[in-house]
Design an enzyme around this catalytic site. Structure first.
Site, short mmCIF file in Angstrom:
data_model
loop_
_atom_site.label_atom_id
_atom_site.label_comp_id
_atom_site.label_asym_id
_atom_site.label_seq_id
_atom_site.Cartn_x
_atom_site.Cartn_y
_atom_site.Cartn_z
N GLN A 90 2.36 -5.96 -3.00
CA GLN A 90 2.67 -5.96 -1.56
C GLN A 90 3.98 -5.18 -1.34
O GLN A 90 4.17 -4.16 -1.97
CB GLN A 90 2.75 -7.38 -1.00
CG GLN A 90 1.41 -8.11 -0.94
CD GLN A 90 1.01 -8.72 -2.26
OE1 GLN A 90 1.81 -9.34 -2.94
NE2 GLN A 90 -0.25 -8.59 -2.65
N GLY A 112 -4.33 -4.59 -4.31
CA GLY A 112 -5.36 -3.62 -4.66
C GLY A 112 -4.69 -2.30 -4.98
O GLY A 112 -4.39 -1.53 -4.10
N HIS A 113 -4.37 -2.10 -6.26
CA HIS A 113 -3.64 -0.90 -6.65
C HIS A 113 -4.61 0.16 -7.17
O HIS A 113 -5.18 0.01 -8.24
CB HIS A 113 -2.59 -1.24 -7.71
CG HIS A 113 -1.50 -2.14 -7.18
ND1 HIS A 113 -0.53 -2.69 -7.96
CD2 HIS A 113 -1.23 -2.55 -5.93
CE1 HIS A 113 0.30 -3.41 -7.22
NE2 HIS A 113 -0.13 -3.35 -5.98
N LYS A 136 2.10 2.12 -5.11
CA LYS A 136 2.81 1.61 -6.30
C LYS A 136 1.96 1.70 -7.55
O LYS A 136 2.47 1.93 -8.63
CB LYS A 136 3.20 0.14 -6.11
CG LYS A 136 4.17 -0.10 -4.99
CD LYS A 136 4.44 -1.58 -4.84
CE LYS A 136 3.24 -2.38 -4.39
NZ LYS A 136 2.83 -2.16 -3.00
N ASP A 179 0.81 -1.22 0.00
CA ASP A 179 0.00 0.00 0.00
C ASP A 179 0.84 1.27 0.00
O ASP A 179 0.44 2.29 0.57
CB ASP A 179 -0.98 0.01 1.19
CG ASP A 179 -1.82 -1.24 1.25
OD1 ASP A 179 -2.30 -1.65 0.18
OD2 ASP A 179 -1.97 -1.82 2.33
P1 IMP Z 1 -2.59 -12.84 1.81
O1 IMP Z 1 -1.65 -12.27 0.81
O2 IMP Z 1 -4.03 -12.62 1.49
O3 IMP Z 1 -2.27 -14.27 2.16
O4 IMP Z 1 -2.36 -12.04 3.20
C1 IMP Z 1 -1.14 -12.11 3.94
C2 IMP Z 1 -0.79 -10.77 4.55
O5 IMP Z 1 -0.42 -9.86 3.49
C3 IMP Z 1 -1.94 -10.09 5.28
O6 IMP Z 1 -1.41 -9.34 6.36
C4 IMP Z 1 -2.51 -9.13 4.25
O7 IMP Z 1 -3.20 -8.06 4.83
C5 IMP Z 1 -1.24 -8.70 3.55
N1 IMP Z 1 -1.45 -8.25 2.19
C6 IMP Z 1 -1.72 -9.01 1.11
N2 IMP Z 1 -1.84 -8.25 0.01
C7 IMP Z 1 -1.64 -6.99 0.39
C8 IMP Z 1 -1.61 -5.75 -0.31
O8 IMP Z 1 -1.78 -5.65 -1.53
N3 IMP Z 1 -1.35 -4.64 0.46
C9 IMP Z 1 -1.12 -4.73 1.79
N4 IMP Z 1 -1.13 -5.85 2.47
C10 IMP Z 1 -1.39 -6.98 1.78
#
Ligand code: IMP
Length: 402
Positions: free
Chosen positions: A213, A39-40, A15, A12
């Site tokens: 991420q 989620g960009h 990017k 977040d």
């Molecule tokens: P997962 O990727 O859904 O397995 O989540 C694992 C961890 O990564 C959690 O803490 C999510 O909130 C975090 N996470 C996954 N995708 C994003 C993103 O695009 N932005 C911020 N945090 C993310």
């Protein structure tokens, strides 16, 4: 010229907007890791897009996009996203390619993601429940379904039935509604290419790799186990592509403060009113899940760690405008642990037990203010890296070259 643009914190960092801005100078934007957990958000002014799987390329230009096999793809989400873009007036179907070796996120992965989180109880990661971890796990278990598997329906059905059987026996999860998968595949089949075709294509063009991420959520180098399931560090580019490529520059994006969604350590975290102020001003709510993001001060030890870990060449700072108007702005400059001081954690697992030493800056009214220039100088000095761009607002062109 090949560049990677990626996150230096816990995701977040903005990017999507930055990648879209930079994409105009590139022939391709490539996603190499993650899935629809990303989620960009990109604000074009006249409309807004939230990219989950479609790479962040300027849809108004000529840049093309490629989803490499390091990504796990939820076909439903991808199609909906392309259709949303079509509604705005841009048909990007013929500007996107997907690797044939890409693994598919199936409904069982989302069901298992949910079930695992519940079973973990207090130790839950706080995932996005998009099935990301289970999809990557099945890839490693060697029972995953790839796009290439869907070209022959009979074999695909055999594989799907096997997956259903495994999920029923192992996890008590039932699913046998496969038809939608074939319908979705039909819509996307023209986009699918073998990776070596892209290797050839990338020989003579400029490619911008879009990280998802952030380094601190990388499966190996992040704050494990509170991480995502993929190699979102810059090191994920080649494994995500499936072939080597020369990277000319690694540009890390960081926010002037820090946020994190989900569980896990966060040394500079703020609580109560102070956190709420930043959360509201910065609209810090997950673009995928809507969850409020945890907010805190900029953390230099973490930033230095991410810079080192990713081989960062230069940086882009985002969202400093959100802090405008604050009387004081703090920055975490080093950690104290067991009576010792650390400028940079040599082992990321130490960060849940540290206390943070801060430096306080006088706040800035706007980004032209001298106080902001002092903040920027300080970060450049402390990290030894240049901040090449500063994002000054939400829209794509709200950015200045430094
Ligand atoms: P997962 O990727 O859904 O397995 O989540 C694992 C961890 O990564 C959690 O803490 C999510 O909130 C975090 N996470 C996954 N995708 C994003 C993103 O695009 N932005 C911020 N945090 C993310």
């Amino acid at each position: 010229m090949n560049i990677v643009c990626y996150g230096l914190q816990w995701g977040d960092e903005g990017k999507g907007k930055v990648t879209t801005y930079l994409s105009r100078e590139f022939d391709y934007v490539v996603r190499y890791s993650g899935g629809s957990n990303a989620g960009h958000t990109v604000n074009y002014g006249e409309f807004k897009l939230v990219h989950h799987l479609v790479p962040s390329f300027d849809i108004r230009g000529n840049t093309k996009a490629y989803i490499a096999n390091g990504v796990v793809v939820d076909l439903d989400v991808l199609i909906k996203e392309i259709e949303e873009i079509k509604k705005i007036g841009f048909d990007v179907y013929d500007r996107i390619n997907i690797s044939s070796l890409t693994h598919i996120v199936l409904p069982v992965h989302k069901m298992l993601d949910e079930k695992l989180e519940i079973a973990k109880g207090e130790k839950a990661v706080g995932t996005t429940k998009r099935g990301i971890g289970p999809a990557y796990a099945d890839k490693v278990h060697r029972i995953g379904l790839r796009l290439v598997d869907l070209f022959d329906k009979e074999t695909a059905l055999e594989k799907l039935k096997f997956i259903s059987k495994m999920y029923k026996n192992l996890y008590g999860i039932e699913w046998d509604d496969y038809e939608i998968l074939f319908e979705n595949f039909e819509k996307l089949s023209k986009l699918i290419v073998p990776p070596l075709e892209m290797k050839e294509e990338f020989k003579n063009v400029n490619v911008l790799f879009e990280g998802t991420q952030g380094v601190l959520l990388d499966i190996d180098m992040g704050s494990y186990p509170y991480v995502t399931g993929s190699y979102c560090n810059t090191t994920g580019v080649e494994s995500g592509l499936g072939f080597p490529i020369k990277i000319d520059k690694r540009i890390g994006v960081f926010k002037a403060y820090v946020t994190r969604v989900g569980e896990g350590p966060f040394p500079t975290e703020l609580f109560g009113e102070e956190a709420e102020k930043i959360r509201i001003a910065g609209r810090e709510f997950g673009a995928t899940t809507g969850r409020p993001r945890r907010c805190g001060w900029l953390d230099l030890p973490i930033l230095r760690y991410a810079i080192e870990t990713s081989g960062c060449d230069e940086m882009i700072m985002t969202k400093a405008d959100i802090l405008s108007g604050l009387e004081k702005v703090k920055v975490g400059i080093r950690y104290l642990s067991n009576g010792r001081k650390f400028e940079i954690p040599n082992d990321i697992s130490m960060i849940d037990k540290v206390t943070v030493e801060y430096i306080e800056f006088n706040g800035w009214k706007n980004l032209e203010d001298d106080n902001f220039a002092k903040f920027v100088d300080f970060i450049e000095r402390e990290t030894g890296l240049k901040i090449a761009y500063i994002s000054t607002g939400e829209k794509i062109d709200d950015i200045r070259k430094v």
